[in-house]
Write a protein that holds these residues in place. Structure first.
Motif, short mmCIF file in Angstrom:
data_model
loop_
_atom_site.label_atom_id
_atom_site.label_comp_id
_atom_site.label_asym_id
_atom_site.label_seq_id
_atom_site.Cartn_x
_atom_site.Cartn_y
_atom_site.Cartn_z
N HIS B 30 0.85 -1.18 0.00
CA HIS B 30 0.00 0.00 0.00
C HIS B 30 0.89 1.23 0.00
O HIS B 30 1.66 1.44 0.94
N ALA B 31 0.82 2.01 -1.07
CA ALA B 31 1.65 3.21 -1.13
C ALA B 31 0.92 4.37 -0.47
O ALA B 31 -0.27 4.56 -0.68
N LEU B 32 1.67 5.09 0.37
CA LEU B 32 1.13 6.29 1.01
C LEU B 32 1.91 7.45 0.42
O LEU B 32 3.10 7.59 0.67
N VAL B 33 1.25 8.23 -0.43
CA VAL B 33 1.98 9.30 -1.11
C VAL B 33 1.48 10.67 -0.67
O VAL B 33 0.36 10.82 -0.18
N GLY B 34 2.36 11.63 -0.80
CA GLY B 34 2.00 12.99 -0.42
C GLY B 34 3.24 13.86 -0.44
O GLY B 34 4.36 13.37 -0.47
N GLU B 35 3.00 15.19 -0.43
CA GLU B 35 4.10 16.14 -0.41
C GLU B 35 4.79 16.15 0.94
O GLU B 35 4.28 15.58 1.90
N ASN B 36 5.93 16.86 1.03
CA ASN B 36 6.54 17.07 2.35
C ASN B 36 5.54 17.77 3.24
O ASN B 36 4.86 18.69 2.80
N ILE B 194 5.86 4.43 2.13
CA ILE B 194 5.68 5.88 2.09
C ILE B 194 6.64 6.44 1.07
O ILE B 194 7.84 6.14 1.11
N THR B 195 6.16 7.21 0.13
CA THR B 195 7.05 7.71 -0.90
C THR B 195 6.48 8.99 -1.51
O THR B 195 5.30 9.28 -1.37
N GLY B 389 10.92 20.92 5.38
CA GLY B 389 12.17 20.58 4.69
C GLY B 389 12.36 21.35 3.41
O GLY B 389 13.43 21.89 3.12
N GLY B 390 11.30 21.43 2.61
CA GLY B 390 11.39 22.11 1.32
C GLY B 390 11.73 23.58 1.48
O GLY B 390 12.52 24.14 0.73
N CYS B 414 18.11 18.14 -3.57
CA CYS B 414 16.66 17.94 -3.52
C CYS B 414 16.27 16.67 -2.78
O CYS B 414 15.12 16.23 -2.87
N ARG B 415 17.22 16.07 -2.05
CA ARG B 415 16.87 14.85 -1.33
C ARG B 415 15.75 15.14 -0.34
O ARG B 415 15.83 16.07 0.45
N GLY B 416 14.71 14.32 -0.41
CA GLY B 416 13.62 14.47 0.54
C GLY B 416 12.66 15.60 0.22
O GLY B 416 11.74 15.86 0.95
N LEU B 417 12.90 16.30 -0.90
CA LEU B 417 11.98 17.39 -1.25
C LEU B 417 10.87 16.87 -2.15
O LEU B 417 11.06 15.93 -2.91
N ASP B 418 9.73 17.49 -2.10
CA ASP B 418 8.62 17.05 -2.94
C ASP B 418 8.71 17.71 -4.31
O ASP B 418 9.63 18.47 -4.61
N LEU B 419 7.74 17.38 -5.14
CA LEU B 419 7.78 17.82 -6.54
C LEU B 419 7.86 19.33 -6.68
O LEU B 419 8.71 19.86 -7.40
#
Lengths: 303, 486
Positions: B30-36, B194-195, B389-390, B414-419
């Motif tokens: 189950h992928a849990l996706v979302g921005e920082n 989580i990604t 973080g961003g 950009c490690r750990g930064l969202d789109l």
């Protein structure tokens, strides 16, 4: 002469080593307790008072354990549960104990200046070992606390390096948040270390009054708690190292008394300063911090 | 079945989770996706017992999980792999694993037995383990992630939650890792991934839950959705990727020259071995590599915090460095935004005269930069640690660019930064190059390097090698990075 010196070295080293071994457990769990001096003083006072009125060394020692644990429990509530700064709390606890023991002593024994003496703790010669020339009396003819202290050296080394419990203890001192995520219970482990240390430090204090001075005077510990902190650093967080450092510092103290008695030209205060000077050398020269637990002294608080 | 019901969690004035319902079934990824800052990690911490929610509860097979108890969660069968590995740095890897479920139960520590069990499990997963008795502190990030995954699996968990585990893996490792997740699924376990890498979520997940600002905004499956749709759901707007080609960057005269740069560490091990390269004005040069191949040391040399054993570096002007670990090396989180900005000497000089700091001018400068670089913060008086973080990364980029250097050296920027944050940071870097700046971008993220870099270099085991244009594809570069071909 040499024999008396060796006996004196062991006598000087014992309370320092006993307190330092307790502090080692505490520091491995990530806490630095500057309040050792306070727990030691309280133990010293409780032991003498109880032994004096009851006439029993065993009760005196028990009282010392209770007093040391009580002082460390105050420290633990503040430092472990409330995450108050450890250095500040430890200093406060030391000063608190110094004041309390002074007040109680005057209240109980008055200010007559008359010393309230107890008989020294019984010596237990270890059979034929005690009859070895020179070494026998120096090493194998002491009271129970001395033997207990030196047996603790391998015992604590074993617990820290070879047991599951020791690994968990070190985990709390390395990275408490990771230990917490693994369900190790950082708060409980730090409390346990502080309780055990309180008992050992209390006994170290009892040694001062019941086995060494046979009475109580204000501030009888005279900085030995701080020497124990130095011993942990100089001994590089290893119980064998702690034993070696304690013996070295014990020798410096014994030498100082000897020189004072002889009235030589060498100022004896030099030897009094040795533990502190050596601690600075170790910290500066041999990367003392490299051996210290990573999270030493950092309060741990969950988000 | 793992369920979270109406979870709410507040940190100070921020609402991290706002009545989140979540469920994952046995035998699924189950992928849990979302921005920082969407609340993914907070949700994981609640499920794993590291955080107690303000409201709501978590259940595993209808048994209520004790809130805020990692031990209870582990006992119930929930293990978590954290974004930055929760390892004990100065302990050996065996000791680290002994603290997990490989524990043999007795009061005596049996590290040999622990190592044997770990090797058996690692062999099954195709993981390599460090040499016996090695401490964690010198291992690479990827090795640490493997150790933490191994430790989590040692509990034989029914639920495995992984927080951004793939951002530090090389492409070759990534494939093996995703296979591992699929294996766990076939064993009937619940895997929560989580990604914010949407391609990954679509490739490997059975179902996807999208979080935005602490709320679930969508529950979907890979078949029903696409990367574009997911991105839209995550952000609530369309992110425009900067177009490097349209910038028409052209390399000018060399500004940064590195010749035969060599570094031996204290033990005499060669960390960097005769690096030579140049970066021209108006050029973005990328250095690709798996973490731990000398990148951090190279950045430290370029920043001047370390001296080389041999070789030299020259630059035709000021060099601004954006280090990899922004929270440790880049920013002072307890200080205000404007204070962080004037840590850079050129900016400090703008607001001081004869050694006196003009505070109101410094705050004004902070306000200007916050606006210009679109840093989401209440104002220049905000404490840096309060930013996401961003926005911390935007702050670093703002400080670097506003210092008007000739060269910017940026490491895993950009490690750990969202789109959205990544696009913004890339746009700034491209603008800087377009205005004649030289950029050296060191990264383990090939997508990033391919998107904005001109020339690409590969670093592997302390050696550097130029790539040709026909090697410019992720597969080839991935092989070169892992040193499979030299």
């Amino acid at each position: 002469m040499l024999e008396a010196f060796l006996v004196s070295v062991i006598t000087m080293a014992t309370p320092i080593l006993l307190a330092a071994l307790g502090e080692l457990l505490v520091e491995e769990s990530g806490v630095v307790n500057i309040g050792i001096e306070g727990a030691m003083l309280s133990g010293a006072f409780a032991a003498l008072t109880i032994a004096f009125f009851s006439g029993s060394d065993a009760l005196g020692l028990t009282g010392a354990i209770v007093a040391g644990v009580a002082i460390n429990a105050i420290f633990a509530v503040l430092v472990v549960n409330l995450a108050v700064n450890q250095v500040v709390t430890g200093t406060a606890v030391s000063i608190l104990a110094l004041g309390l023991t002074g007040v109680f002593y005057r209240k109980l024994f008055g200010v007559t200046g008359k010393a309230f003496m107890v008989a020294p703790m019984a010596k237990i010669p270890l059979g034929p070992l005690a009859r070895i020339p020179l070494l026998g009396p120096a090493l194998f003819d002491h009271n129970a606390l001395v033997y207990f202290t030196f047996i603790l050296v391998p015992a604590i080394w074993y617990v820290i390096t070879r047991t599951r419990y020791g690994l968990r203890l070190r985990a709390c001192g390395e990275r408490p948040e990771a230990a917490d995520a693994l369900g190790l219970g950082v708060i409980a482990i730090r409390w346990q270390a502080l309780i055990v240390s309180g008992a050992l430090t209390g006994l170290a204090g009892a040694f001062l009054t019941l086995a060494y001075a046979n009475t109580f005077v204000e501030n009888i510990s005279a900085g030995r708690g701080f020497v124990a902190l130095s011993v942990v650093i100089v001994g590089r967080w290893n119980s064998w190292g702690l034993a070696a450092a304690s013996l070295l510092f014990g020798a410096a103290m014994a030498l100082q008394f000897g020189l004072q008695a002889l009235g030589t030209v060498v100022p004896y205060q030099l030897f009094l300063a040795l533990p502190y000077a050596l601690t600075l050398v170790v910290l500066a020269g041999f990367g003392g911090q490299a051996a210290a637990p990573s999270a030493l002294g950092e309060p741990y608080r969950r988000q | 079945m793992l369920r979270a019901i109406a979870i709410t969690k507040r940190f100070g004035r921020t609402l991290a989770l706002d009545g989140v319902d979540f469920e994952a079934r046995p035998g699924e990824i189950h992928a849990l996706v979302g921005e920082n800052g969407a609340g993914k990690t907070t949700l994981m911490n609640v499920l794993a017992g590291s955080l107690a929610p303000d409201h709501g509860e978590a259940l595993l097979d209808d048994h209520r999980l004790q809130a805020g108890s990692p031990r209870a969660a582990l006992k119930a069968g929930i293990a978590a792999v954290h974004q930055s590995p929760m390892l004990f740095e100065r302990m050996t890897w065996e000791e680290n694993l002994a603290l997990g479920g490989f524990d043999t139960g007795g009061e005596l520590l049996d590290l040999v037995a622990v190592a044997a069990r770990a090797r058996a499990l690692a062999a099954k997963l195709g993981f390599e383990l460090p040499p016996a008795g090695a401490t964690v502190e010198n291992r690479s990030v990827a090795e640490r992630v493997r150790l933490e995954v191994l430790r989590a699996l040692s509990f034989n968990p029914r639920v495995l939650i992984l927080d951004e585990p793939t951002s530090v893996l090389a492409p070759s490792e990534l494939r093996a890792f995703l296979d591992l997740l699929r294996n766990l699924r076939t064993e009937g376990r619940i895997v929560v991934l989580i990604t914010h890498k949407l391609a990954e979520a679509i490739a490997v997940a059975d179902r996807i839950t999208v979080l935005r600002r602490g709320r679930v905004v969508a529950r979907t499956t890979p078949a029903e959705t696409s990367e574009e749709k997911l991105a839209g759901l995550m952000i609530g707007e369309i992110v425009v990727q900067p177009d490097a080609a349209a910038m028409q960057l052209r390399a000018g005269d060399p500004v940064l020259r590195v010749e035969n740069l060599t570094l031996d560490d204290r033990t005499g091990r060669r960390v960097l071995d005769g690096l030579s390269f140049r970066v021209g004005a108006g050029e973005i040069v990328g250095i690709a590599g798996v973490d731990g191949n000398g990148q951090t040391e190279l950045v430290e040399l370029l920043a001047g915090v370390r001296s080389p054993s041999d070789g030299k570096m020259t630059s035709g002007g000021a060099v601004a460095v954006i280090p990899q670990n922004r929270d440790l090396d880049g920013l002072i989180l307890d200080m205000r935004l404007w204070e962080n900005l004037i840590l850079a000497r050129p900016l400090r000089e703008q607001v001081t005269s004869h050694g006196w700091l003009n505070t109101s001018r410094a705050i004004e400068l902070g306000r200007e930069l916050i606006e210009r670089f679109r840093i989401r913060a209440p104002g220049p008086e905000t404490i840096a640690g309060a930013l996401s973080g961003g926005n911390r990364q935007r702050l670093e980029v703002a400080r670097a660019i506003a210092s008007r250097p000739r060269v910017i050296v940026a490491h895993n920027i950009c490690r750990g930064l969202d789109l959205a944050a990544t696009a913004e940071v890339h746009r700034r870097i491209l603008e800087f190059a377009a205005s004649g700046g030289a950029v050296l971008l060191i990264s383990s993220d090939l997508d990033e390097l391919l998107a904005i870099c001109g020339r690409l270099l590969i670093i592997s085991r302390g050696k550097i090698r130029e790539t040709s244009p026909d090697e410019r594809d992720p597969e080839r570069l991935g092989l070169l990075m892992t040193g499979a071909r030299d």
